[in-house]
Design a protein around this motif. Sequence first.
Motif, mmCIF file in Angstrom:
data_model
loop_
_atom_site.group_PDB
_atom_site.id
_atom_site.type_symbol
_atom_site.label_atom_id
_atom_site.label_comp_id
_atom_site.label_asym_id
_atom_site.label_seq_id
_atom_site.Cartn_x
_atom_site.Cartn_y
_atom_site.Cartn_z
ATOM 1 N N LEU A 223 -50.447 -47.199 30.292
ATOM 2 C CA LEU A 223 -51.200 -47.091 31.021
ATOM 3 C C LEU A 223 -52.216 -49.189 31.520
ATOM 4 O O LEU A 223 -52.586 -49.519 30.208
ATOM 5 N N ASP A 227 -55.390 -49.926 36.084
ATOM 6 C CA ASP A 227 -54.745 -48.766 36.977
ATOM 7 C C ASP A 227 -56.198 -47.652 36.651
ATOM 8 O O ASP A 227 -55.732 -46.393 37.775
ATOM 9 N N CYS A 261 -53.182 -39.165 37.700
ATOM 10 C CA CYS A 261 -52.098 -38.864 37.168
ATOM 11 C C CYS A 261 -52.155 -37.138 36.587
ATOM 12 O O CYS A 261 -51.096 -36.472 37.510
#
Lengths: 382, 309
Positions: A223, A227, A261
């Motif tokens: 990541l 993010d 996520c």
Amino acid sequence: MLKIIRTFTILLSLSFLAVVVLGEIRERKEPAHELFQDATCSDCHICFTPSKKDPCLRSCPRLSKKVIAHSPEEGPEVVILNQLEDLFEPVIFAHKLHAQMTQMGEGCAVCHHYAPAGHIPPCRECHGGPLNPVDLRQPGLKGAYHRQCLNCHREWSHSTACAVCHAKKTPGELAIRQVDTTDIVGIYHPHIAVPDKRVYQVNYKKGPVVTFHHKDHVELFDLRCVDCHREQSCSRCHEIGEKPERAAKTPEEHHKPCISCHTMKTCSICHTQSETEGFTHARTGWPLNRFHQELKCRSCHLMGRKITKLDRDCIACHSSWNTETFNHSVTGLALDEIHQGMDCIDCHLDRRFDQKPSCANCHDDGRVYPKSSPGTFTEEKW
Amino acid sequence: MSINRRAFLKAIGAIGSTSLIGRHSKAIAQEHFPGYPDRFGVLHDIPLCTGCRKCEWACKDQNKLPNKPIETYDDKSVFEKKRRTDAESYTVVNRYPNPKDKEKPIYVKFQCNHCDEPACASACLVKALKKTPEGAVTYNKDVCIGCRYCMTACPFYVPAYEYHNALTPEVRKCTLCYERITKEGEIPACVKICPTQALTFGKRSELIKVAREKIRSKPGEYIDHIYGKHEVGGTCWLYISGVPFEQLGFPTDVGTKPYPELTKGFLTMVPAGVVILPALLGGFYMFTKHREQMTKDEATTSEKKETQP
């Protein structure tokens, strides 16, 4: 009848004149207009018929922010600000570096408050001379630069010292020296130390401990900082004084970076009774070998897709491998000449490369691997 | 005589006082001064000030005041206490806590506000202080007698005195760079050096428009108040701020009346007291004296008549 014809002729000539005049106006566009080809008239002008004498410009397009997202790489690496050179050497402004830093904030709009598609006007195109004596509403170039820079710089450094950006001119030396930009080209934001893990004690009875494996998220899951870290100010880290107290977060705000996520359906993924270990691939039932261990998750579980179980067949990823291209000795076993020319599936039945190869396909004397080897072991088996 | 002495005095008193009061109120109505139409001013956009104190340096440099190298002005420790203008610094920047954002304290530049109707000039006995049509309140050291009434009169306590100078002390304060703006066509030194252009120099009427527009377009950033537009009858320095002005050390109890107006009523009475009243009383004295003389004369003539039957 004659009267009607006369009125008609007058109207016709008037409209013709109007067309000519309007055409003339369009012809006499200011050079500035070429820069804002995507803008409509009312983006900049307040009145219907702006003239050179009274262009009736909007005081500040900042208020009607018009910004298209651009990537930092589109802009120049370095901008040399030498328009107002007076007491100081030109300022070497690491544009790309700053553009990258803004990715954690509002993007280009942090500075370019007017950035339509296509050409992004640099400061000096709107903010002319050092001062703007004509339109008192608009800051001149000097004000525009300093307001932009100091607004962030003083936030974290609490310093307004000129020397942060300006190198003082050496008296007697001739102005405008060639500025060597090689030493700053390609300087990115210095590496930020990533914490290994964070353990949070939370007010949730079923799972009072949340272990956040920060390093895994960065190094394994690949990541980017942005993010998760969005809308951050520079002073969050660059704060030389006392750290500002952060406002308490709501449960929604706490979960926000995770749920992009992780789904919120199963709390036990994060909320546990005790601290958890970091991720190991063995948990999935497929411990990684030494080559695969070095890869990032996203090397196999492709970017932008949900991480799912992959086909264990080598050629699912290594699509170019075949008898000719695959160097079997990397597995620790260099095949002898006879075996080199054989097809993979002759030994690896059903393409199960993670299981013991079988010799039974060709040899019916009951030999088994690794007691009888099809070559020489170069090192310990992986 | 049908009117007695007491009635006469009452009548005179009533006429006198009504005429004085009448004159006084009329005088204010007539002499109200809306300010020179083309006067200049400076708009201080307080949220833009970063407290770099370059204006302080430029001011001293311009006015040939004892100065230090510009780098020393980066020192922030001076903000620990509130400073005031003095004979060697015509302008100072002070720091105030920002109730909205702790990390960004508010900096306010302070200097002579160049009132439209300056109290200092009206208090000056010799007209050493003068309001010019350009807006600046200027000082003429050649006529100053050093009474320091201007210092007491100023609503902002700006003028300072060279106490250390025993022989030729002067009253010192910001000049709005009068020479620079009139002779060189330049802008004041502090405005010119300000890196963020938190200071804007221009026609006061224009600046009010600019300030209005700023307030209107960014209602979250500015409070709806232009300090100096009406305060003490209007000043050439105007201020806009994100927090109420009383939190930034601005006196907010100064009212909107020009200071000279406050004393005008009393001062117009002074000539009355000094000239008219003695004349009136003198008149009364003469009148009564004359009457006494008349009665005396009458008495003597009647006595004479009685003695000469």
